[in-house]
Design a protein around this motif. Structure first.
Motif, short mmCIF file in Angstrom:
data_model
loop_
_atom_site.label_atom_id
_atom_site.label_comp_id
_atom_site.label_asym_id
_atom_site.label_seq_id
_atom_site.Cartn_x
_atom_site.Cartn_y
_atom_site.Cartn_z
N ASN A 20 -15.32 28.48 90.06
CA ASN A 20 -15.08 29.67 89.26
C ASN A 20 -14.10 29.38 88.13
OD1 ASN A 20 -16.64 31.34 91.03
ND2 ASN A 20 -14.88 31.43 92.42
N ILE A 21 -14.34 30.00 86.99
CA ILE A 21 -13.37 30.00 85.90
C ILE A 21 -13.00 31.45 85.61
CG2 ILE A 21 -12.85 29.35 83.52
CD1 ILE A 21 -14.92 27.17 83.68
N THR A 22 -11.70 31.72 85.61
CA THR A 22 -11.19 33.04 85.25
C THR A 22 -10.42 32.92 83.95
OG1 THR A 22 -10.97 33.64 87.59
CG2 THR A 22 -9.76 34.99 86.00
N THR A 23 -10.61 33.87 83.04
CA THR A 23 -9.91 33.83 81.77
C THR A 23 -9.22 35.16 81.50
OG1 THR A 23 -10.10 33.34 79.39
CG2 THR A 23 -11.92 34.57 80.40
N TRP A 24 -8.15 35.10 80.71
CA TRP A 24 -7.43 36.31 80.29
C TRP A 24 -6.73 36.04 78.97
CZ3 TRP A 24 -6.13 33.02 84.18
CH2 TRP A 24 -4.87 32.40 84.15
N ILE A 25 -6.50 37.10 78.21
CA ILE A 25 -5.82 36.99 76.91
C ILE A 25 -4.32 37.03 77.14
CG2 ILE A 25 -5.44 38.09 74.67
CD1 ILE A 25 -8.29 39.22 74.90
N GLU A 26 -3.64 36.00 76.69
CA GLU A 26 -2.18 35.92 76.86
C GLU A 26 -1.45 36.59 75.71
OE1 GLU A 26 0.87 32.41 76.08
OE2 GLU A 26 -0.33 31.99 77.85
N GLY A 27 -1.98 36.42 74.50
CA GLY A 27 -1.30 36.98 73.34
C GLY A 27 -2.28 37.28 72.22
N TRP A 28 -1.85 38.15 71.30
CA TRP A 28 -2.73 38.60 70.21
C TRP A 28 -1.87 38.98 69.02
CZ3 TRP A 28 -8.11 39.26 69.98
CH2 TRP A 28 -8.60 40.03 68.93
N PHE A 35 -3.92 34.87 65.17
CA PHE A 35 -4.47 34.09 66.28
C PHE A 35 -4.54 34.92 67.55
CE2 PHE A 35 -2.25 31.05 63.50
CZ PHE A 35 -3.25 30.11 63.28
N SER A 36 -5.29 34.39 68.52
CA SER A 36 -5.27 34.91 69.88
C SER A 36 -5.07 33.73 70.82
CB SER A 36 -6.59 35.61 70.21
OG SER A 36 -6.63 35.99 71.57
N THR A 37 -4.24 33.92 71.84
CA THR A 37 -4.05 32.89 72.85
C THR A 37 -4.73 33.34 74.13
OG1 THR A 37 -1.89 33.83 73.42
CG2 THR A 37 -1.91 31.98 71.88
N ARG A 38 -5.39 32.41 74.79
CA ARG A 38 -6.20 32.72 75.97
C ARG A 38 -5.99 31.64 77.02
NH1 ARG A 38 -10.80 35.54 77.32
NH2 ARG A 38 -11.03 36.52 75.27
N ASP A 39 -5.87 32.05 78.28
CA ASP A 39 -5.65 31.12 79.39
C ASP A 39 -6.83 31.13 80.35
OD1 ASP A 39 -3.12 30.71 78.30
OD2 ASP A 39 -2.22 32.28 79.54
N PHE A 40 -6.87 30.09 81.22
CA PHE A 40 -7.97 29.92 82.16
C PHE A 40 -7.46 29.34 83.46
CE2 PHE A 40 -9.27 29.29 77.82
CZ PHE A 40 -10.44 30.01 77.68
N CYS A 41 -8.09 29.73 84.56
CA CYS A 41 -7.83 29.13 85.87
C CYS A 41 -9.15 28.63 86.42
CB CYS A 41 -7.20 30.16 86.82
SG CYS A 41 -6.94 29.55 88.50
N ILE A 42 -9.17 27.39 86.91
CA ILE A 42 -10.37 26.80 87.49
C ILE A 42 -10.13 26.61 88.98
CG2 ILE A 42 -11.98 24.84 87.40
CD1 ILE A 42 -9.61 25.31 84.50
N GLU A 43 -11.02 27.16 89.81
CA GLU A 43 -10.82 27.10 91.25
C GLU A 43 -12.16 27.01 91.97
OE1 GLU A 43 -8.80 30.70 92.30
OE2 GLU A 43 -10.35 31.99 91.47
#
Length: 263
Positions: free
Chosen positions: A76-84, A88-96
């Motif tokens: 699974n990959i989960t993503t979320w927006i960290e900043g805006w 720019f926009s910053t986006r993070d991800f978790c791989i599990e």
């Protein structure tokens, strides 16, 4: 509306590397895919900007992995927006894995590209729904600053302060048709292929990529030849710069850290 967006993938043999794990280039491709899907679901994706001649592109990406999904398994990959902000926009991800075991994380910076001028279009025309900037933390460090890498034959007294000097054999690569994407510049996966091809099979049989950083500095285009300049800090840590013959400008800067595989 949930600020986190999750998608399940299957790592087939076709998407695995010779060591029987998810190929890093495929992982980054899927990271881009889920970021695109999430943006589309929020109404801020590329379809919402077609009439403006604009679309999202990566500016920076950092991937840090403890291990990789094995061949023939789901992950699974989960993503979320960290900043805006308006630039720019910053986006993070978790791989599990499907049981919640974490393989690693990724951080990214995105900009909206004007497809005609290839300049930053900005985000002021987009309406990010309320509550979609997440407070969830990403536990890996942000990407460091890029530096110049000088050719290996540069005299030491000609190397600028804070610049590096290549201490590995230089190679060259000319971008061809299959390297170019919708925006008519070199796609991210091709850059990763070029970077990883600087290593041998034996090196990857002994080590995995623990951390990859890429900073996209200037666009690479069809027919352009780049020189690959590599500075090895240690046997397991390198900085790599791709420099354009056509413009003389740096195209990407990358830092790659390897980690010995567990026996």
């Amino acid at each position: 509306m949930n600020p986190e967006f999750k998608k399940t993938f299957f790592n087939s043999a076709n998407e695995s590397n010779p060591e029987g794990e998810l190929a890093l280039s495929v992982l980054v491709s899927n990271i881009i895919e889920i970021a695109t899907a999430h943006a589309n679901s929020l109404g801020i994706g590329n379809p919402a900007m077609n009439h403006l001649g604009a679309g999202w592109v990566l500016s920076r990406i950092t991937v840090e992995m403890e291990s990789y999904p094995p061949c023939n398994t789901e992950y699974n990959i989960t993503t979320w927006i960290e900043g805006w902000n308006r630039h720019f926009s910053t986006r993070d991800f978790c791989i599990e894995d499907k049981h919640g075991k974490i393989y690693g994380y990724a951080r990214s910076v995105w900009m909206v590209l004007n497809t005609k001028t290839h300049e930053n279009f900005g985000t002021s025309h987009l309406n990010l729904p309320d509550g979609m900037v997440s407070a969830k933390e990403c536990p890996i460090a942000s990407q460091g600053k890029h530096v110049e890498i000088m050719p290996y034959n540069t005299p030491d007294d000609k190397v600028p302060a804070r610049a590096l000097k290549a201490n590995s054999k230089e190679t060259e690569y000319t971008f061809k048709y299959n390297d170019i994407d919708f925006y008519r510049h070199v796609n991210t996966v091709r850059y990763i292929t070029i970077l990883l091809n600087q290593y041998s099979l034996a090196e990857f049989d002994k080590n995995l990529v623990r951390r990859l950083e890429i900073s996209f500095l200037h666009e690479g285009s069809f027919g352009d030849t780049v020189t690959v300049l590599r500075h090895n800090h240690t046997p397991l840590s390198s900085s790599i710069l791709l420099k354009s013959h056509n413009t003389g400008l740096p195209v990407i800067f990358s830092c790659i850290s390897l980690s010995p595989r567990e026996l």
